[in-house]
Write a protein that holds these residues in place. Structure first.
Motif, PDB file in Angstrom:
ATOM      1  N   GLN A  23      23.789  24.426  25.351  1.00  0.00           N
ATOM      2  CA  GLN A  23      22.832  23.367  25.734  1.00  0.00           C
ATOM      3  C   GLN A  23      22.300  22.662  24.492  1.00  0.00           C
ATOM      4  O   GLN A  23      22.131  21.443  24.468  1.00  0.00           O
ATOM      5  N   ARG A  24      22.037  23.438  23.437  1.00  0.00           N
ATOM      6  CA  ARG A  24      21.557  22.836  22.181  1.00  0.00           C
ATOM      7  C   ARG A  24      22.624  21.917  21.602  1.00  0.00           C
ATOM      8  O   ARG A  24      22.335  20.826  21.097  1.00  0.00           O
ATOM      9  N   ALA A  25      23.876  22.372  21.667  1.00  0.00           N
ATOM     10  CA  ALA A  25      24.989  21.558  21.147  1.00  0.00           C
ATOM     11  C   ALA A  25      25.140  20.271  21.952  1.00  0.00           C
ATOM     12  O   ALA A  25      25.455  19.214  21.390  1.00  0.00           O
ATOM     13  N   ALA A  30      24.499  14.419  21.987  1.00  0.00           N
ATOM     14  CA  ALA A  30      23.868  13.185  22.483  1.00  0.00           C
ATOM     15  C   ALA A  30      23.143  12.464  21.342  1.00  0.00           C
ATOM     16  O   ALA A  30      23.226  11.236  21.220  1.00  0.00           O
ATOM     17  N   ILE A  31      22.438  13.230  20.498  1.00  0.00           N
ATOM     18  CA  ILE A  31      21.754  12.629  19.342  1.00  0.00           C
ATOM     19  C   ILE A  31      22.788  11.997  18.408  1.00  0.00           C
ATOM     20  O   ILE A  31      22.577  10.902  17.874  1.00  0.00           O
ATOM     21  N   GLY A  32      23.926  12.678  18.235  1.00  0.00           N
ATOM     22  CA  GLY A  32      24.996  12.153  17.383  1.00  0.00           C
ATOM     23  C   GLY A  32      25.495  10.795  17.867  1.00  0.00           C
ATOM     24  O   GLY A  32      25.756   9.890  17.061  1.00  0.00           O
ATOM     25  N   ILE A  34      23.733   8.610  19.607  1.00  0.00           N
ATOM     26  CA  ILE A  34      22.655   7.639  19.334  1.00  0.00           C
ATOM     27  C   ILE A  34      22.681   7.243  17.857  1.00  0.00           C
ATOM     28  O   ILE A  34      22.563   6.060  17.513  1.00  0.00           O
ATOM     29  N   LYS A  35      22.856   8.234  16.985  1.00  0.00           N
ATOM     30  CA  LYS A  35      22.903   7.955  15.544  1.00  0.00           C
ATOM     31  C   LYS A  35      24.081   7.054  15.202  1.00  0.00           C
ATOM     32  O   LYS A  35      23.970   6.146  14.373  1.00  0.00           O
ATOM     33  N   LYS A  36      25.206   7.343  15.855  1.00  0.00           N
ATOM     34  CA  LYS A  36      26.408   6.534  15.599  1.00  0.00           C
ATOM     35  C   LYS A  36      26.140   5.072  15.971  1.00  0.00           C
ATOM     36  O   LYS A  36      26.415   4.155  15.187  1.00  0.00           O
ATOM     37  N   PRO A  41      22.174   8.325   9.565  1.00  0.00           N
ATOM     38  CA  PRO A  41      22.907   9.469   9.002  1.00  0.00           C
ATOM     39  C   PRO A  41      22.838  10.708   9.901  1.00  0.00           C
ATOM     40  O   PRO A  41      21.818  10.928  10.567  1.00  0.00           O
ATOM     41  N   VAL A  42      23.903  11.495   9.895  1.00  0.00           N
ATOM     42  CA  VAL A  42      23.927  12.762  10.650  1.00  0.00           C
ATOM     43  C   VAL A  42      22.889  13.725  10.068  1.00  0.00           C
ATOM     44  O   VAL A  42      22.113  14.342  10.806  1.00  0.00           O
ATOM     45  N   TYR A  43      22.868  13.840   8.757  1.00  0.00           N
ATOM     46  CA  TYR A  43      21.985  14.809   8.088  1.00  0.00           C
ATOM     47  C   TYR A  43      20.570  14.241   7.957  1.00  0.00           C
ATOM     48  O   TYR A  43      20.366  13.217   7.295  1.00  0.00           O
ATOM     49  N   GLU A  44      19.618  14.913   8.606  1.00  0.00           N
ATOM     50  CA  GLU A  44      18.207  14.495   8.589  1.00  0.00           C
ATOM     51  C   GLU A  44      17.378  15.661   8.055  1.00  0.00           C
ATOM     52  O   GLU A  44      16.815  16.454   8.831  1.00  0.00           O
ATOM     53  N   PRO A  45      17.254  15.810   6.723  1.00  0.00           N
ATOM     54  CA  PRO A  45      16.606  16.995   6.153  1.00  0.00           C
ATOM     55  C   PRO A  45      15.164  17.208   6.603  1.00  0.00           C
ATOM     56  O   PRO A  45      14.738  18.353   6.792  1.00  0.00           O
ATOM     57  N   ARG A  46      14.415  16.109   6.808  1.00  0.00           N
ATOM     58  CA  ARG A  46      13.012  16.289   7.224  1.00  0.00           C
ATOM     59  C   ARG A  46      12.922  16.890   8.624  1.00  0.00           C
ATOM     60  O   ARG A  46      12.089  17.743   8.899  1.00  0.00           O
ATOM     61  N   ARG A  47      13.806  16.428   9.510  1.00  0.00           N
ATOM     62  CA  ARG A  47      13.854  16.987  10.871  1.00  0.00           C
ATOM     63  C   ARG A  47      14.283  18.460  10.819  1.00  0.00           C
ATOM     64  O   ARG A  47      13.734  19.310  11.536  1.00  0.00           O
ATOM     65  N   GLU A  48      15.226  18.775   9.973  1.00  0.00           N
ATOM     66  CA  GLU A  48      15.672  20.173   9.862  1.00  0.00           C
ATOM     67  C   GLU A  48      14.526  21.061   9.383  1.00  0.00           C
ATOM     68  O   GLU A  48      14.360  22.189   9.866  1.00  0.00           O
ATOM     69  N   GLN A  49      13.703  20.538   8.469  1.00  0.00           N
ATOM     70  CA  GLN A  49      12.553  21.304   7.982  1.00  0.00           C
ATOM     71  C   GLN A  49      11.577  21.577   9.125  1.00  0.00           C
ATOM     72  O   GLN A  49      11.026  22.686   9.240  1.00  0.00           O
ATOM     73  N   VAL A  78      26.705  23.918  12.260  1.00  0.00           N
ATOM     74  CA  VAL A  78      27.755  23.624  13.246  1.00  0.00           C
ATOM     75  C   VAL A  78      27.373  22.427  14.123  1.00  0.00           C
ATOM     76  O   VAL A  78      28.248  21.691  14.593  1.00  0.00           O
ATOM     77  N   MET A  79      26.070  22.204  14.312  1.00  0.00           N
ATOM     78  CA  MET A  79      25.631  21.010  15.064  1.00  0.00           C
ATOM     79  C   MET A  79      26.023  19.747  14.298  1.00  0.00           C
ATOM     80  O   MET A  79      26.503  18.772  14.881  1.00  0.00           O
ATOM     81  N   ARG A  80      25.806  19.765  12.972  1.00  0.00           N
ATOM     82  CA  ARG A  80      26.203  18.608  12.134  1.00  0.00           C
ATOM     83  C   ARG A  80      27.707  18.391  12.199  1.00  0.00           C
ATOM     84  O   ARG A  80      28.177  17.263  12.282  1.00  0.00           O
ATOM     85  N   LEU A  82      29.694  19.176  14.655  1.00  0.00           N
ATOM     86  CA  LEU A  82      29.977  18.615  15.982  1.00  0.00           C
ATOM     87  C   LEU A  82      29.693  17.117  15.988  1.00  0.00           C
ATOM     88  O   LEU A  82      30.501  16.321  16.495  1.00  0.00           O
ATOM     89  N   GLN A  83      28.551  16.723  15.410  1.00  0.00           N
ATOM     90  CA  GLN A  83      28.192  15.299  15.382  1.00  0.00           C
ATOM     91  C   GLN A  83      29.209  14.500  14.574  1.00  0.00           C
ATOM     92  O   GLN A  83      29.587  13.404  14.962  1.00  0.00           O
ATOM     93  N   ARG A  84      29.669  15.064  13.447  1.00  0.00           N
ATOM     94  CA  ARG A  84      30.638  14.334  12.603  1.00  0.00           C
ATOM     95  C   ARG A  84      32.009  14.281  13.284  1.00  0.00           C
ATOM     96  O   ARG A  84      32.730  13.297  13.164  1.00  0.00           O
TER      97      ARG A  84
HETATM   98  O1  LIG Z   1      17.394  15.913  15.275  1.00  0.00           O
HETATM   99  C1  LIG Z   1      18.459  15.416  14.852  1.00  0.00           C
HETATM  100  O2  LIG Z   1      18.497  14.331  14.254  1.00  0.00           O
HETATM  101  C2  LIG Z   1      19.727  16.137  15.044  1.00  0.00           C
HETATM  102  O3  LIG Z   1      20.772  15.590  14.790  1.00  0.00           O
HETATM  103  C3  LIG Z   1      19.698  17.576  15.461  1.00  0.00           C
HETATM  104  C4  LIG Z   1      19.755  18.500  14.248  1.00  0.00           C
HETATM  105  C5  LIG Z   1      19.596  19.944  14.832  1.00  0.00           C
HETATM  106  O4  LIG Z   1      20.626  20.548  15.152  1.00  0.00           O
HETATM  107  O5  LIG Z   1      18.445  20.378  15.009  1.00  0.00           O
HETATM  108  C6  LIG Z   1      21.067  18.356  13.556  1.00  0.00           C
HETATM  109  C7  LIG Z   1      21.249  17.632  12.400  1.00  0.00           C
HETATM  110  C8  LIG Z   1      20.147  16.982  11.691  1.00  0.00           C
HETATM  111  O6  LIG Z   1      20.260  17.089  10.305  1.00  0.00           O
HETATM  112  C9  LIG Z   1      18.828  17.433  12.188  1.00  0.00           C
HETATM  113  C10 LIG Z   1      18.653  18.185  13.316  1.00  0.00           C
END
Ligand SMILES: O=C(O)C(=O)C[C@]1(C(=O)O)C=C[C@@H](O)C=C1
Length: 87
Positions: A23-25, A30-32, A34-36, A41-49, A78-80, A82-84
């Motif tokens: 479900q998380r994937a 879906a977020i991937g 929207i980002k596309k 960018p796929v990598y969102e370090p602040r969100r990951e924090q 692995v989520m990143r 999947l998005q890529r």
């Molecule tokens: O929230 C996002 O932007 C996502 O793409 C989800 C997610 C995650 O798996 O939590 C994945 C990659 C991002 O770098 C940040 C968070």
């Protein structure tokens, strides 16, 4: 409980964990999309924090925060991927 009871417990929990990770994937996929579309960018370090902070707060033990975060780093990795892959 004996060892086979605990193993049965683990087997049941694994089915639940797989369901939740899937479900998380699906949400990450879906977020991937929207980002596309938005050319973000796929990598969102602040969100990951934020995710790591929430995981740390929710940790009831017995795993140490660092151990749980180690699992989460792999999950988000692995989520990143999947998005890529869907790009
Ligand atoms: O929230 C996002 O932007 C996502 O793409 C989800 C997610 C995650 O798996 O939590 C994945 C990659 C991002 O770098 C940040 C968070």
């Amino acid at each position: 409980m004996d060892i086979s009871d605990w193993r049965r417990k683990i087997d049941e929990l694994d089915v639940e964990i797989v369901r939740l990770i899937s479900q998380r994937a699906e949400a990450a996929r879906a977020i991937g999309e929207i980002k596309k579309t938005a050319d973000l960018p796929v990598y969102e370090p602040r969100r990951e924090q934020e995710v790591f902070d929430r995981v740390r707060k929710a940790n009831p033990g017995p795993l140490a925060d660092a151990e749980l975060l180690h699992v989460y780093e792999r999950i988000i990795d692995v989520m990143r991927t999947l998005q890529r892959r869907d790009l």
